[in-house]
Design a protein around this motif. Structure first.
Motif, PDB file in Angstrom:
ATOM      1  N   VAL A  16      48.129  34.975  58.672  1.00 40.53           N
ATOM      2  CA  VAL A  16      49.061  34.783  57.571  1.00 40.53           C
ATOM      3  C   VAL A  16      49.748  36.131  57.335  1.00 40.53           C
ATOM      4  O   VAL A  16      49.110  37.109  56.941  1.00 40.53           O
ATOM      5  CB  VAL A  16      48.336  34.314  56.299  1.00 40.53           C
ATOM      6  N   VAL A  17      51.067  36.188  57.572  1.00 38.99           N
ATOM      7  CA  VAL A  17      51.795  37.454  57.562  1.00 38.99           C
ATOM      8  C   VAL A  17      52.831  37.431  56.440  1.00 38.99           C
ATOM      9  O   VAL A  17      53.516  36.421  56.238  1.00 38.99           O
ATOM     10  CB  VAL A  17      52.490  37.705  58.914  1.00 38.99           C
ATOM     11  N   GLY A  18      52.924  38.559  55.731  1.00 42.49           N
ATOM     12  CA  GLY A  18      53.973  38.715  54.731  1.00 42.49           C
ATOM     13  C   GLY A  18      53.473  38.523  53.320  1.00 42.49           C
ATOM     14  O   GLY A  18      52.528  37.760  53.056  1.00 42.49           O
ATOM     15  N   GLU A  19      54.136  39.214  52.368  1.00 43.39           N
ATOM     16  CA  GLU A  19      53.706  39.166  50.982  1.00 43.39           C
ATOM     17  C   GLU A  19      53.913  37.784  50.375  1.00 43.39           C
ATOM     18  O   GLU A  19      53.056  37.296  49.626  1.00 43.39           O
ATOM     19  CB  GLU A  19      54.495  40.225  50.188  1.00 43.39           C
ATOM     20  N   ALA A  20      55.017  37.102  50.710  1.00 45.35           N
ATOM     21  CA  ALA A  20      55.284  35.777  50.135  1.00 45.35           C
ATOM     22  C   ALA A  20      54.228  34.770  50.562  1.00 45.35           C
ATOM     23  O   ALA A  20      53.728  33.978  49.746  1.00 45.35           O
ATOM     24  CB  ALA A  20      56.677  35.309  50.548  1.00 45.35           C
ATOM     25  N   ALA A  21      53.858  34.807  51.849  1.00 42.19           N
ATOM     26  CA  ALA A  21      52.849  33.867  52.343  1.00 42.19           C
ATOM     27  C   ALA A  21      51.494  34.133  51.703  1.00 42.19           C
ATOM     28  O   ALA A  21      50.736  33.203  51.376  1.00 42.19           O
ATOM     29  CB  ALA A  21      52.764  33.964  53.865  1.00 42.19           C
ATOM     30  N   ILE A  22      51.171  35.410  51.493  1.00 40.78           N
ATOM     31  CA  ILE A  22      49.873  35.741  50.893  1.00 40.78           C
ATOM     32  C   ILE A  22      49.857  35.350  49.413  1.00 40.78           C
ATOM     33  O   ILE A  22      48.830  34.902  48.892  1.00 40.78           O
ATOM     34  CB  ILE A  22      49.568  37.240  51.095  1.00 40.78           C
ATOM     35  N   LEU A  32      42.648  39.469  48.508  1.00 41.55           N
ATOM     36  CA  LEU A  32      44.059  39.207  48.811  1.00 41.55           C
ATOM     37  C   LEU A  32      44.970  40.053  47.917  1.00 41.55           C
ATOM     38  O   LEU A  32      45.967  40.630  48.377  1.00 41.55           O
ATOM     39  CB  LEU A  32      44.370  37.724  48.628  1.00 41.55           C
ATOM     40  N   LEU A  33      44.640  40.131  46.625  1.00 38.22           N
ATOM     41  CA  LEU A  33      45.419  40.958  45.716  1.00 38.22           C
ATOM     42  C   LEU A  33      45.344  42.434  46.109  1.00 38.22           C
ATOM     43  O   LEU A  33      46.343  43.166  46.028  1.00 38.22           O
ATOM     44  CB  LEU A  33      44.925  40.775  44.282  1.00 38.22           C
ATOM     45  N   THR A  92      47.682  31.773  45.209  1.00 39.28           N
ATOM     46  CA  THR A  92      47.860  30.708  44.214  1.00 39.28           C
ATOM     47  C   THR A  92      46.994  29.500  44.548  1.00 39.28           C
ATOM     48  O   THR A  92      46.272  28.973  43.684  1.00 39.28           O
ATOM     49  CB  THR A  92      49.323  30.302  44.133  1.00 39.28           C
ATOM     50  N   SER A  93      47.048  29.058  45.798  1.00 32.12           N
ATOM     51  CA  SER A  93      46.264  27.874  46.187  1.00 32.12           C
ATOM     52  C   SER A  93      44.770  28.151  46.113  1.00 32.12           C
ATOM     53  O   SER A  93      43.985  27.309  45.642  1.00 32.12           O
ATOM     54  CB  SER A  93      46.654  27.425  47.599  1.00 32.12           C
ATOM     55  N   ALA A  94      44.336  29.346  46.562  1.00 28.89           N
ATOM     56  CA  ALA A  94      42.904  29.667  46.522  1.00 28.89           C
ATOM     57  C   ALA A  94      42.429  29.845  45.091  1.00 28.89           C
ATOM     58  O   ALA A  94      41.320  29.416  44.727  1.00 28.89           O
ATOM     59  CB  ALA A  94      42.637  30.941  47.331  1.00 28.89           C
ATOM     60  N   GLY A  95      43.246  30.496  44.234  1.00 25.64           N
ATOM     61  CA  GLY A  95      42.844  30.704  42.852  1.00 25.64           C
ATOM     62  C   GLY A  95      42.743  29.415  42.068  1.00 25.64           C
ATOM     63  O   GLY A  95      41.857  29.250  41.236  1.00 25.64           O
ATOM     64  N   VAL A  96      43.664  28.467  42.312  1.00 30.93           N
ATOM     65  CA  VAL A  96      43.598  27.173  41.627  1.00 30.93           C
ATOM     66  C   VAL A  96      42.382  26.382  42.093  1.00 30.93           C
ATOM     67  O   VAL A  96      41.711  25.703  41.298  1.00 30.93           O
ATOM     68  CB  VAL A  96      44.905  26.388  41.863  1.00 30.93           C
ATOM     69  N   THR A  97      42.071  26.469  43.388  1.00 27.13           N
ATOM     70  CA  THR A  97      40.918  25.732  43.927  1.00 27.13           C
ATOM     71  C   THR A  97      39.604  26.289  43.397  1.00 27.13           C
ATOM     72  O   THR A  97      38.718  25.533  42.981  1.00 27.13           O
ATOM     73  CB  THR A  97      40.929  25.781  45.473  1.00 27.13           C
ATOM     74  N   ASP A  98      39.468  27.627  43.423  1.00 26.53           N
ATOM     75  CA  ASP A  98      38.223  28.252  42.969  1.00 26.53           C
ATOM     76  C   ASP A  98      38.559  29.588  42.317  1.00 26.53           C
ATOM     77  O   ASP A  98      38.647  30.621  43.003  1.00 26.53           O
ATOM     78  CB  ASP A  98      37.255  28.463  44.145  1.00 26.53           C
ATOM     79  N   PRO A  99      38.746  29.609  41.000  1.00 25.02           N
ATOM     80  CA  PRO A  99      39.131  30.859  40.327  1.00 25.02           C
ATOM     81  C   PRO A  99      38.075  31.953  40.423  1.00 25.02           C
ATOM     82  O   PRO A  99      38.393  33.137  40.233  1.00 25.02           O
ATOM     83  CB  PRO A  99      39.340  30.428  38.866  1.00 25.02           C
TER      84      PRO A  99
END
Length: 370
Positions: free
Chosen positions: A20-26, A46-47, A31-38
């Motif tokens: 996974v390359v690039g700031e937008a993709a990360i 990642l941050l 967002t998807s990982a945080g919503v799934t498991d905060p």
């Protein structure tokens, strides 16, 4: 200068088959990982990847933020990560990398990256609330994997836990149960700590090699062991009927020390003969050992006799009456301490004799070598 900021995910949570390359993709991945498991600590990694990449860009460095991951067993995961790194190197031609990890497992991928790209730094992301928990987890995991630690730690504990109900069923005395268990664990710890297990493991090979090589020490060691055992029995017989206490221990040493000294003398003499037969150059300490053993035995027996004589456990030395023609002498009881003085002087003389003999042998050896 291009630098890859690599976030490593060996758990396969972010596995997309390709990096996974690039700031937008990360950001989308966060967002998807945080919503799934905060509560997932990988969101923090990642941050951190984005933060490091932005800091590098502020320093006029071309930084590319990337997430690499894999799935399957350990070998498949590492091979996936290696393939993704190769793809990134071929496409972006970076000169270095900064690796971001959030666990010990992820950090195991660092050597794979280093084999393909220079790693300038490893950024370890540790969530403060989970630091102690994760450290404890990996410590327990390491204990379970290490065979030596398992044998040393879990075998005695398991044996103790199994023995407790057996001992309790045989006796209702809780003190006896605690004493037996403490003694058993203590004996095992001494067995491991003093290296007795290694000596026991090597003993058969030592005996076998001594048989085949015809070493004299094999016989003298057996004789020495027999003499030492005889000393134990002699000491036990000597203290029979005495009240337990310090005097009982001193009497045991007084009676048994000649046997122990003779056992040590026999063993050291056999070792000396082995070295003489095997090599022309023998350490002078081996020549001095028999004299030192005899001297130590004399001094220990003298002090033991002094204490026992003052405590009226043994009788003082009494010279018998002598009558030779017209000359006659009455019996004489020697003063307390005379026996100690005689033993100490004898021990010192034997020790000096050993020093003289050792010096003479050393001088002869040096003259022969010259």
């Amino acid at each position: 200068m291009t630098t890859l900021v690599l976030c490593v995910d060996r758990a396969g949570d972010f596995d997309h088959g390709t990096p996974v390359v690039g700031e937008a993709a990360i950001i989308d991945l966060i967002t998807s990982a945080g919503v799934t498991d905060p509560e997932d600590s990988r969101v923090n990694s990642l941050l951190e990847t984005l933060r490091v990449a932005r800091n590098l860009r502020s320093e006029c460095t071309d930084a590319i933020s990337v997430v690499v991951s894999g799935s399957g067993d350990t070998v498949d995961i590492d091979r996936d990560i290696a393939a993704q790194i190769d793809t990134l190197v071929d496409e972006y031609e970076p000169q270095s990398a900064v690796v971001v990890v959030d666990s010990v497992a992820d950090e195991q991928a660092v050597p794979i990256i280093e084999s393909r790209l220079r790693v300038d730094a490893v950024d370890r992301v540790i969530v403060q609330q989970a630091r102690d928990i994760e450290s404890t987890y990996y410590l327990l995991k390491r204990l379970l994997v290490d065979e030596e630690l398992r044998r040393t730690l879990f075998i005695p504990l398991g044996t103790a836990l199994l023995a407790i109900p057996v001992i309790v069923s045989l006796t209702d005395n809780v003190t006896a149960v605690v004493a037996v268990m403490t003694a058993g664990v203590g004996a095992f710890l001494l067995y491991k700590g003093l290296g007795i297990d290694d000596a026991v493991e090597q003993f058969p090979s030592i005996v076998r090699s001594a048989f085949y090589s015809g070493q004299v020490s094999l016989v003298t060691y057996v004789v020495g062991a027999g003499l030492a055992l005889s000393g134990v029995f002699a000491g036990a017989i000597g203290v029979s009927g005495m009240q337990p206490g310090v005097l009982m221990g001193i009497k045991f040493v007084f009676v048994s020390v000649p046997w122990f000294a003779l056992a040590a003398l026999t063993a050291s003499t056999g070792r000396l003969f082995d070295r003489l037969l095997a090599d022309d150059r023998v350490p002078t300490a081996l020549f001095n050992a028999p004299f030192g053993i005899v001297a130590l035995g004399l001094v220990v027996r003298g002090f033991g006799a002094f204490v026992l004589e003052n405590a009226a456990v043994i009788e003082p030395i009494e010279l018998p009456a002598i009558s030779v023609g017209p000359i006659a002498t009455e019996g004489l009881v020697l003063l307390t301490g005379t026996r100690l003085l005689a033993f100490v002087i004898s021990g010192v003389l034997v020790s000096l004799l050993g020093v003289a003999v050792t010096s003479r042998i050393r001088t002869s050896t040096e003259d022969a070598s010259n």
